[in-house]
Design a protein around this motif. Sequence first.
Motif, PDB file in Angstrom:
ATOM      1  N   ALA A   7      -9.706 -81.063 -34.004  1.00 16.75           N
ATOM      2  CA  ALA A   7      -9.108 -79.920 -33.711  1.00 16.75           C
ATOM      3  C   ALA A   7      -9.345 -79.469 -31.786  1.00 16.75           C
ATOM      4  CB  ALA A   7      -9.151 -78.530 -33.869  1.00 16.75           C
ATOM      5  N   ALA A   8      -9.973 -80.145 -31.537  1.00 19.34           N
ATOM      6  CA  ALA A   8     -10.935 -80.399 -30.282  1.00 19.34           C
ATOM      7  C   ALA A   8     -10.088 -80.139 -29.063  1.00 19.34           C
ATOM      8  CB  ALA A   8     -12.070 -80.580 -30.242  1.00 19.34           C
ATOM      9  N   LEU A   9      -9.236 -81.502 -29.812  1.00 18.15           N
ATOM     10  CA  LEU A   9      -8.377 -82.101 -28.960  1.00 18.15           C
ATOM     11  C   LEU A   9      -7.299 -81.749 -28.766  1.00 18.15           C
ATOM     12  CD1 LEU A   9      -9.246 -85.959 -30.280  1.00 18.15           C
ATOM     13  CD2 LEU A   9      -9.763 -85.051 -28.081  1.00 18.15           C
ATOM     14  N   VAL A  10      -6.388 -81.134 -29.799  1.00 17.37           N
ATOM     15  CA  VAL A  10      -5.313 -80.573 -29.824  1.00 17.37           C
ATOM     16  C   VAL A  10      -4.962 -79.111 -29.257  1.00 17.37           C
ATOM     17  CG1 VAL A  10      -4.403 -82.028 -31.297  1.00 17.37           C
ATOM     18  CG2 VAL A  10      -5.370 -79.618 -31.756  1.00 17.37           C
ATOM     19  N   ALA A  11      -6.436 -78.379 -29.331  1.00 15.88           N
ATOM     20  CA  ALA A  11      -6.548 -77.681 -28.780  1.00 15.88           C
ATOM     21  C   ALA A  11      -5.723 -77.113 -27.215  1.00 15.88           C
ATOM     22  CB  ALA A  11      -7.595 -76.472 -28.838  1.00 15.88           C
ATOM     23  N   GLU A  12      -5.814 -77.690 -26.511  1.00 20.49           N
ATOM     24  CA  GLU A  12      -5.429 -76.886 -25.236  1.00 20.49           C
ATOM     25  C   GLU A  12      -3.683 -77.527 -24.865  1.00 20.49           C
ATOM     26  OE1 GLU A  12      -5.200 -75.429 -21.413  1.00 20.49           O
ATOM     27  OE2 GLU A  12      -6.664 -75.290 -22.787  1.00 20.49           O
ATOM     28  N   PRO A  13      -3.535 -78.418 -25.298  1.00 22.34           N
ATOM     29  CA  PRO A  13      -2.066 -78.585 -25.394  1.00 22.34           C
ATOM     30  C   PRO A  13      -1.503 -78.019 -26.251  1.00 22.34           C
ATOM     31  CG  PRO A  13      -2.603 -80.913 -26.175  1.00 22.34           C
ATOM     32  CD  PRO A  13      -4.443 -79.998 -25.907  1.00 22.34           C
ATOM     33  N   SER A  14      -1.731 -77.324 -27.765  1.00 20.21           N
ATOM     34  CA  SER A  14      -1.253 -76.531 -28.468  1.00 20.21           C
ATOM     35  C   SER A  14      -0.959 -75.593 -27.882  1.00 20.21           C
ATOM     36  CB  SER A  14      -2.288 -76.450 -29.773  1.00 20.21           C
ATOM     37  OG  SER A  14      -1.931 -77.668 -30.369  1.00 20.21           O
ATOM     38  N   ARG A  15      -2.402 -74.484 -26.821  1.00 20.09           N
ATOM     39  CA  ARG A  15      -2.059 -73.424 -26.286  1.00 20.09           C
ATOM     40  C   ARG A  15      -0.495 -73.695 -25.278  1.00 20.09           C
ATOM     41  NH1 ARG A  15      -7.686 -73.131 -26.805  1.00 20.09           N
ATOM     42  NH2 ARG A  15      -7.742 -74.339 -25.289  1.00 20.09           N
ATOM     43  N   GLU A  16      -0.824 -74.272 -24.188  1.00 24.21           N
ATOM     44  CA  GLU A  16      -0.115 -74.647 -23.474  1.00 24.21           C
ATOM     45  C   GLU A  16       1.690 -75.021 -24.268  1.00 24.21           C
ATOM     46  OE1 GLU A  16      -1.067 -78.576 -21.778  1.00 24.21           O
ATOM     47  OE2 GLU A  16      -2.714 -78.041 -20.829  1.00 24.21           O
ATOM     48  N   LEU A  17       1.496 -75.353 -24.930  1.00 21.91           N
ATOM     49  CA  LEU A  17       3.358 -75.495 -25.899  1.00 21.91           C
ATOM     50  C   LEU A  17       3.594 -73.742 -26.467  1.00 21.91           C
ATOM     51  CD1 LEU A  17       2.562 -78.757 -28.086  1.00 21.91           C
ATOM     52  CD2 LEU A  17       4.166 -78.425 -25.787  1.00 21.91           C
TER      53      LEU A  17
END
Length: 142
Positions: free
Chosen positions: A99-109
């Motif tokens: 969850a911590a690894l994908v949080a920023e890319p998910s926000r950007e997407l």
Amino acid sequence: MTGWWMWNPAGTAPTRRFRSEESLARSAPDAQVVRSADFTCPAQRRRATAVRTDFLRVSGDPVQVALVEQRLWTLLVALRRAQPVRDALATAPPRAGRAALVAEPSRELAELDRRFDRFADALRVLVSDPTPEQLRHTAALD
């Protein structure tokens, strides 16, 4: 479904002669053209195709239309560049700390999707109600 392509409106036109526009699009570098085939995800291809189709129906002040075209180009390139990230997130196996690894890319997407959808909605309104005010509004979207 037939393929489509869009040339970078800020790019320089090629000096060579081509047999057809399709041969030009096939031979153009990736930095100068976005092709429907660039979108391997069917949902993203549908989104890009719908927006491009709407843009082809836009008319009015050439300066404002050029600004809308530049905005469309920018969003299509961003959508194409985001595709590997989308694919990686979709196929990543669940594990601790993910969850911590994908949080920023998910926000950007999510932000890209919001901007793309806002532009697509404004373009759809412009096509259904082609007023100079709506064209200026669409051209001014951030």
